[in-house]
Design an enzyme around this catalytic site. Structure first.
Site, short mmCIF file in Angstrom:
data_model
loop_
_atom_site.label_atom_id
_atom_site.label_comp_id
_atom_site.label_asym_id
_atom_site.label_seq_id
_atom_site.Cartn_x
_atom_site.Cartn_y
_atom_site.Cartn_z
N ALA A 1 0.85 -1.19 0.00
CA ALA A 1 0.00 0.00 0.00
C ALA A 1 0.88 1.23 0.00
CB ALA A 1 -0.89 0.01 1.24
N LYS A 2 0.32 2.37 -0.26
CA LYS A 2 1.03 3.64 -0.10
C LYS A 2 0.01 4.74 0.09
CE LYS A 2 5.23 5.34 -0.06
NZ LYS A 2 6.41 4.67 0.54
N GLY A 3 0.38 5.76 0.84
CA GLY A 3 -0.51 6.90 1.02
C GLY A 3 0.28 8.18 1.00
#
Ligand code: NAD
Length: 428
Positions: A117-119
């Site tokens: 994931a990445k944010g």
């Protein structure tokens, strides 16, 4: 906040959109993996879900400013998704997609039970007061709380965020739940469930793989000359730990420029100089050099530990180091990658080299779930074992299939995600 400098926004010539780079690397590897089912390849090529949030923050002057943030899940097939949160004016949805995908491969290469994931939020954190940064973080956490959880998706620090930001995320999430939930985020301060050794982990992992690569090249880290581009959390730890193993760090740089001493720099003094002045530039007893000069120095090991797209088709031909260890994410463009390989340069790819951080994040998550905490020695030893096992599995595939380390790392990672998908089956 710890030391953070203004982000450098200039895009180097020859730079590649990170998503194009991630897909190119994936396609290159998959193109050499016969027998994979096309539908599952298509699935791995896409992100699983993407959340865009536009949210208001009340600024110190009483005005309301709207910020845009993202949280992207690439895969949850091997476990909860894991990935950092970046605060930078350069954040884009494509960047988040690429980095989420890289996280899937990273976790799979080191065999952690996580997906990717990445944010991020489009913001220059240096331009905010501490109060504004806290409010932005808490509101962003609320907005993405439909995705994050200890079982579903576990954020961590990245560029522009630090343990304090992780503490605010953990606190906000815990307030919503009504009880403390340390395992919802990693990279937290020790006082609230952080892991020993987490801060140094990305740099320590780089040191382990650099030492292993040199050993396999018939060289020793003792006496090896090293140039490190970037002197932040990762770069300064790599410099400090490799010097501790007997290497000579002849050049380092940050966004403002670099310093060079062919006889070696004293890294502990350099860290103090940077803490005092905000940059490595002007360090007594060293000559100044540009970032462009640093990457072309004739050293044994070059460690790009700054940002993406630093080695492109414009400077790849001038790289002289026989070993490049990618501490940063995506520092070498695909075109440059080919040029370096043609020159016989060994590249230890980011998805293997900089997994120390996520590995100790995994340890922090495990400790948080169990409420049972390890010593720094246990953490470092387990990190070394996992990194060396991953190195061995990638090197073995590389030798068997006669491919470079990046392609081999992708083979290992993609095969593991593919196998998990096949075994789980397609729902319903
Ligand atoms: P950081 O913000 O602490 O440090 C970045 C450093 O790079 C700073 O010294 C900055 O001045 C320098 N820099 C920026 N642009 C530069 C340029 N053009 N030339 C030279 N130096 C430049 O960030 P960090 O946490 O050390 O991360 C560095 C890289 O490592 C990033 O690519 C990041 O994604 C990657 N990474 C970080 C972690 C982690 O846990 N921190 C884990 C894995 C990978």
């Amino acid at each position: 906040m710890s030391i953070r400098e203004p982000s450098t926004r200039q895009t180097p010539p020859g730079a590649t959109n990170p998503l194009e780079m991630a897909l190119h690397q994936f396609d290159t590897a998959v193109g050499q993996m016969p027998g994979l089912e096309q539908g599952i390849i298509d699935m791995m090529r896409e992100t699983k879900r993407e959340l865009t949030v536009n949210f208001p923050v009340k600024m110190d002057n009483g005005s309301v400013q709207v910020f845009t943030g993202y949280r992207v899940h690439h895969s949850t097939l091997r476990g909860p998704s894991k990935g950092g949160i970046r605060y930078s004016p350069d954040v884009t949805l494509d960047m988040m997609r690429a980095m989420a995908m890289w996280m899937t491969w990273k976790c799979a290469v080191v065999n952690l039970p996580f997906g990717g994931a990445k944010g991020g939020v489009i913001v220059d954190p240096k331009a905010l007061s501490r109060r504004e940064l806290e409010h932005l973080t808490r509101r962003y956490t609320s907005e993405i709380s439909i995705l994050i959880s200890p079982q579903g998706d576990i954020p961590a620090p990245d560029l522009g965020t630090d343990p304090q930001v992780m503490a605010w995320i953990m606190d906000t999430y815990s307030m919503h739940r009504g009880y403390s939930t340390p395992a919802v985020v990693t990279g937290k301060p020790l006082e609230i469930g952080g892991s020993q050794g987490r801060f140094e982990a990305p740099g320590r992992g780089v040191m382990f793989v650099a030492r292993e690569a040199l050993k396999r090249m018939g060289k020793s880290i003792e006496g090896a000359t090293v140039a490190v581009q970037g002197f932040g959390q990762v770069g300064r730890t790599v410099a400090s730990l490799t010097q501790g193993k007997g290497a000579s760090i002849v050049a380092v740089s940050d966004s403002q420029g670099g310093v060079h001493n062919p006889h070696g720099l004293d890294i502990e003094l350099l860290i103090q100089h940077k803490q005092r002045t905000g940059s490595v530039v002007g360090f007594p007893g060293a000559e100044g050099l540009t970032n462009a000069e640093l990457v072309t120095l004739p050293v044994d090991v070059l460690v790009p530990a700054a940002t993406e797209n630093q080695i492109t088709r414009y400077n790849a031909d001038h790289i002289q180091a026989p070993l490049v260890v990618e501490a940063a994410n995506g520092p070498i463009t695909p075109e440059a990658d080919q040029i370096l390989r043609d020159k016989g340069i060994l590249i230890i790819p980011d998805i293997l080299a900089n997994t120390g951080g996520v590995t100790v994040s995994y340890f922090e998550w495990v400790q948080g779930l169990q409420h049972f905490f390890w010593t720094e020695r246990e953490t470092n030893e387990r990190l070394r074992d996992i990194m060396l096992r991953a190195y061995e599995s990638v090197a073995r595939i590389g030798e068997q299939r006669r491919v470079d380390m990046r392609t081999a790392a992708y083979f290992v990672a993609i095969q593991r995600v593919y196998d998990a998908t096949k075994i789980r089956g397609i729902y319903p």
